[in-house]
Design a protein around this motif. Sequence first.
Motif, PDB file in Angstrom:
ATOM      1  N   TRP A 198      -0.957   0.662  -0.323  1.00 21.73           N
ATOM      2  CA  TRP A 198      -2.061  -0.240  -0.659  1.00 21.73           C
ATOM      3  C   TRP A 198      -3.362   0.522  -0.923  1.00 21.73           C
ATOM      4  O   TRP A 198      -3.899   0.517  -2.025  1.00 21.73           O
ATOM      5  CB  TRP A 198      -2.227  -1.300   0.438  1.00 21.73           C
ATOM      6  N   ASP A 214       3.466  -2.123  -1.247  1.00 17.75           N
ATOM      7  CA  ASP A 214       2.615  -3.274  -0.918  1.00 17.75           C
ATOM      8  C   ASP A 214       2.503  -4.205  -2.127  1.00 17.75           C
ATOM      9  O   ASP A 214       3.313  -4.170  -3.065  1.00 17.75           O
ATOM     10  CB  ASP A 214       1.246  -2.759  -0.424  1.00 17.75           C
ATOM     11  N   ASP A 215       1.485  -5.017  -2.117  1.00 17.19           N
ATOM     12  CA  ASP A 215       1.234  -6.067  -3.114  1.00 17.19           C
ATOM     13  C   ASP A 215       1.277  -5.544  -4.559  1.00 17.19           C
ATOM     14  O   ASP A 215       0.720  -4.484  -4.845  1.00 17.19           O
ATOM     15  CB  ASP A 215      -0.168  -6.620  -2.807  1.00 17.19           C
ATOM     16  N   TRP A 226       6.406  -5.675   0.679  1.00 23.94           N
ATOM     17  CA  TRP A 226       5.367  -6.661   1.020  1.00 23.94           C
ATOM     18  C   TRP A 226       5.702  -8.019   0.387  1.00 23.94           C
ATOM     19  O   TRP A 226       6.150  -8.077  -0.752  1.00 23.94           O
ATOM     20  CB  TRP A 226       4.047  -6.146   0.469  1.00 23.94           C
ATOM     21  N   ARG A 266      -9.177 -16.308  -3.130  1.00 27.32           N
ATOM     22  CA  ARG A 266      -8.470 -15.149  -3.671  1.00 27.32           C
ATOM     23  C   ARG A 266      -7.565 -15.568  -4.843  1.00 27.32           C
ATOM     24  O   ARG A 266      -6.446 -15.095  -4.989  1.00 27.32           O
ATOM     25  CB  ARG A 266      -7.635 -14.461  -2.589  1.00 27.32           C
ATOM     26  N   LYS A 316       6.533  -6.549   5.249  1.00 25.49           N
ATOM     27  CA  LYS A 316       5.173  -6.913   5.664  1.00 25.49           C
ATOM     28  C   LYS A 316       4.929  -8.320   5.141  1.00 25.49           C
ATOM     29  O   LYS A 316       4.935  -8.550   3.933  1.00 25.49           O
ATOM     30  CB  LYS A 316       4.183  -5.913   5.066  1.00 25.49           C
ATOM     31  N   ASP A 321       2.479 -11.159   4.601  1.00 28.60           N
ATOM     32  CA  ASP A 321       1.030 -11.311   4.520  1.00 28.60           C
ATOM     33  C   ASP A 321       0.649 -12.780   4.317  1.00 28.60           C
ATOM     34  O   ASP A 321       1.486 -13.620   3.913  1.00 28.60           O
ATOM     35  CB  ASP A 321       0.536 -10.461   3.334  1.00 28.60           C
ATOM     36  N   ASN A 355      -3.020 -14.568   2.874  1.00 24.17           N
ATOM     37  CA  ASN A 355      -4.363 -14.139   2.509  1.00 24.17           C
ATOM     38  C   ASN A 355      -5.395 -15.219   2.231  1.00 24.17           C
ATOM     39  O   ASN A 355      -6.402 -14.943   1.589  1.00 24.17           O
ATOM     40  CB  ASN A 355      -4.283 -13.211   1.291  1.00 24.17           C
ATOM     41  N   CYS A 414       0.845 -10.024   9.035  1.00 24.01           N
ATOM     42  CA  CYS A 414      -0.437  -9.605   8.496  1.00 24.01           C
ATOM     43  C   CYS A 414      -1.108 -10.856   7.948  1.00 24.01           C
ATOM     44  O   CYS A 414      -0.437 -11.776   7.490  1.00 24.01           O
ATOM     45  CB  CYS A 414      -0.157  -8.612   7.358  1.00 24.01           C
ATOM     46  N   GLY A 461      -4.566 -11.015   5.704  1.00 19.21           N
ATOM     47  CA  GLY A 461      -5.828 -10.453   5.232  1.00 19.21           C
ATOM     48  C   GLY A 461      -6.394  -9.507   6.276  1.00 19.21           C
ATOM     49  O   GLY A 461      -7.538  -9.639   6.698  1.00 19.21           O
ATOM     50  N   GLY A 462      -5.538  -8.596   6.732  1.00 17.93           N
ATOM     51  CA  GLY A 462      -5.856  -7.804   7.917  1.00 17.93           C
ATOM     52  C   GLY A 462      -5.321  -8.549   9.120  1.00 17.93           C
ATOM     53  O   GLY A 462      -4.151  -8.931   9.164  1.00 17.93           O
ATOM     54  N   TRP A 483      -0.446  -6.259  11.509  1.00 15.65           N
ATOM     55  CA  TRP A 483      -1.510  -5.433  10.928  1.00 15.65           C
ATOM     56  C   TRP A 483      -2.839  -5.905  11.517  1.00 15.65           C
ATOM     57  O   TRP A 483      -3.182  -7.077  11.450  1.00 15.65           O
ATOM     58  CB  TRP A 483      -1.475  -5.557   9.401  1.00 15.65           C
ATOM     59  N   ASP A 543      -7.960  -4.917   8.000  1.00 18.51           N
ATOM     60  CA  ASP A 543      -8.056  -4.158   6.756  1.00 18.51           C
ATOM     61  C   ASP A 543      -9.100  -3.056   6.856  1.00 18.51           C
ATOM     62  O   ASP A 543      -9.234  -2.241   5.948  1.00 18.51           O
ATOM     63  CB  ASP A 543      -8.397  -5.095   5.588  1.00 18.51           C
TER      64      ASP A 543
HETATM   65  C1  DGJ Z   1      -4.181  -7.967   2.810  1.00 19.91           C
HETATM   66  C2  DGJ Z   1      -3.552  -6.946   3.703  1.00 19.91           C
HETATM   67  O1  DGJ Z   1      -4.212  -6.905   4.922  1.00 19.91           O
HETATM   68  C3  DGJ Z   1      -3.577  -5.598   3.026  1.00 19.91           C
HETATM   69  O2  DGJ Z   1      -3.051  -4.621   3.873  1.00 19.91           O
HETATM   70  C4  DGJ Z   1      -2.805  -5.683   1.750  1.00 19.91           C
HETATM   71  O3  DGJ Z   1      -1.450  -5.914   2.028  1.00 19.91           O
HETATM   72  C5  DGJ Z   1      -3.364  -6.778   0.862  1.00 19.91           C
HETATM   73  N1  DGJ Z   1      -3.478  -8.022   1.559  1.00 19.91           N
HETATM   74  C6  DGJ Z   1      -2.510  -6.976  -0.361  1.00 19.91           C
HETATM   75  O4  DGJ Z   1      -2.916  -8.025  -1.108  1.00 19.91           O
END
Ligand code: DGJ
Length: 729
Positions: free
Chosen positions: A334, A364-365, A409, A441, A474, A476, A478, A524, A526-527, A543, A546
């Motif tokens: 990432w 990752d993404d 991810w 987002r 992972k 996520d 967000n 995870c 967004g962190g 996670w 971030d």
């Molecule tokens: C938020 C995560 O916390 C980051 O580590 C990363 O995976 C991004 N999203 C990807 O969009």
Amino acid sequence: MIKYNEKNRLFKLSTADMTYAIKIAPGNYVAHVYFGKEIPDEDLTWLLRLDENPFTPETNARDKAVYMDTLPFEYPCLGTGDFREHAFSVLDKDGMSTVDLRYKSHIIYNGKPKLKGLPATFADENKAQTLEITCVDEYCGIEVVLIYSVIENYSSVIRSVRIKNNSTNPVNITRAMSMALQLDSDKYDMHTFYGSWARERHLERSKLHHGKQSIDSLRGESSHQHNPFFMLVSHTADEKQGEAYGFSLVYSGNFFAQAEVTQHSKTGVTMGINYVDFNWLLEEGEEFQTPEVVMVYSSSGIGNMSRTYHDLYRNHLIRSKFKNTRRPVLINNWEATYFDFNYEKLLNIARDASELGIEMLVMDDGWFGHRDSDNSSLGDWFVYEKKLSPGLPQLVSEVNKLGLKFGIWFEPEMISPDSELYKKHPEWAIQVKGRPLTLCREQYVLDYSQKEVRDYIYEMLRKILTSANIEYVKWDMNRQLTEAGSCFLRADRQREIWHRYVLGVYEMMERFTTDFPDILLENCSGGGARFDPGMLYYSPQIWCSDDTDAIERLKIQYGTSMCYPPSAIGAHVSDCPNHSCGRITPFETRGHVAMSGTFGYELDTTRISENDRQMIKEQIKQYKKYCHLIINGDQYRLGNVFSDISYDAWLFISKDKTQALLTYVQVLAKANERSKRIKLDGLNPDWYYKNDVNDLVLSGSALMNGGFNFENLWGDFKSKQVYFTRVEK
Ligand code: DGJ
């Protein structure tokens, strides 16, 4: 561990060095008697100070309202004279909100129940006991079961509530907290953990005052802004001494937690699903189960309370087979590439990483649909050919040939307006029909209250996961929920969407972990916006933030460690200047801080200095040597960056106390101060320990009372690690 004294109508829950007592008070109300350090006496009825209020319903009912407003209820209700914060309210068929719960019966049994559809702590049948107190409201036919479990050797009471509609009419639950209790004093400081994106779980300590002080989330997730955990501690309590009460909600959605100092200077505590915008329709015979709150008591400081949570969550909440083992040292692309990667770039990173001893590549993404930035493709979980040609199976196999595992991810709860899925199913987004949807987002949230939606997404995930040798995911999330509504729920069930969404997420994670027990799952949001015990039930690590800057992380990881074990704290070494705050820190410090969590890398190893590259090899060696202490040992916080930002220090000790790892970070250097003495903690005072810096052999007592000297300190953001082993003297 749980006893009922018929004569005194008193329940006594005792475990480790803690006692919790409940009494069936005059009027058949369930009252809180005591929560604190162990008391051996059988009869604790005198602790319920009924004499404060002479108007008990049985002796003199002429002023029952005073009784209702002073009795320390275990589960206070709205409407009959208790004007403090209530835990429970309904709207019955007549539109009435008054509830009057009275004791009906109870059972005590071995073991700890599972909670239907919800994550929960677990224990062997012979290691735990549970008390269920059934209360009823005869007027509206609601039955409320107060559930209390204790697990052997933990100073903890785990509470939840099950509600059943025994009437023939529907009843709306408008509030159903997981617990309430009244502490007999207001002499506490409240610790809460606030934050924002990239600034999670910052500790705030404030003295309780008369009135209400609360934290909450209405974002659909536990959130960056507040964690579903707080503590009440005596005014002088610190890491090593004083009373500390922890309250931790095993839930990942909207929550509410409050301490209220009453007119008589007692402290009422409530915690559970946020009642704002909540309504749950209970038809005849239906049940509703609240999530559970894990309460921990410590009579010897905050550090001890944290260690109880760490052990409790490692042993009785996290299920993953990876929880006690070293996780592969990973490199995540990432911060190395963001969306700008392809097959070759990833392979290059993997190639280089393999030479440095890294064990897993995480893609990752940006690998799916046509995703080149965060504005598209969520919901289209098929490979972006342009980026990954000749394909995912080939990429994974090449990475495996290099000796690395492969991780991937997903963001399974989301849908981009620019996606094939949204074209086909715009009604699958959470929305209020007819109103514009609010973007965050550039994405919307999928309606996980619906099985059809979950099935569809799950099938796509399953296809990807079975198409190649994927060993880590992972997961996520967000964005927060807005326009909380469903195109599928009846009007009288629309307000259930918040909780149904969370139940849907749990159901998906349950399916995932059942079908793929060998895949290491990292949560995870967004962190660290969903760093909560609910998520830990499914994934052994989350996670944390971030913000990967080693200095900012001191605060974030310190706050997180108050409740959550270091083995669960996702932490990586990243590049400098740091992407979140622009700070430049030594590579060594970044390693030491990341090593106090799950440890991995998040940078392009081909673009850093040769010196730093070589240090990666060294760090991995160190991590392998020490990780058993970090994953399964006891943590002692020796600094507090919230009160003194000049330094931080912490210690991991093996359970048998024969080994310890001390980490020191000099945040801001001071003129004329070239050494720093840190007093250790938790060692055996009578044993001798040799350190690996100067081979000096000192007793545990000397190290704890005198301290260890860090010498030749120079410059900001520097760190040092010392390893101690027991030696015979
Ligand atoms: C938020 C995560 O916390 C980051 O580590 C990363 O995976 C991004 N999203 C990807 O969009």
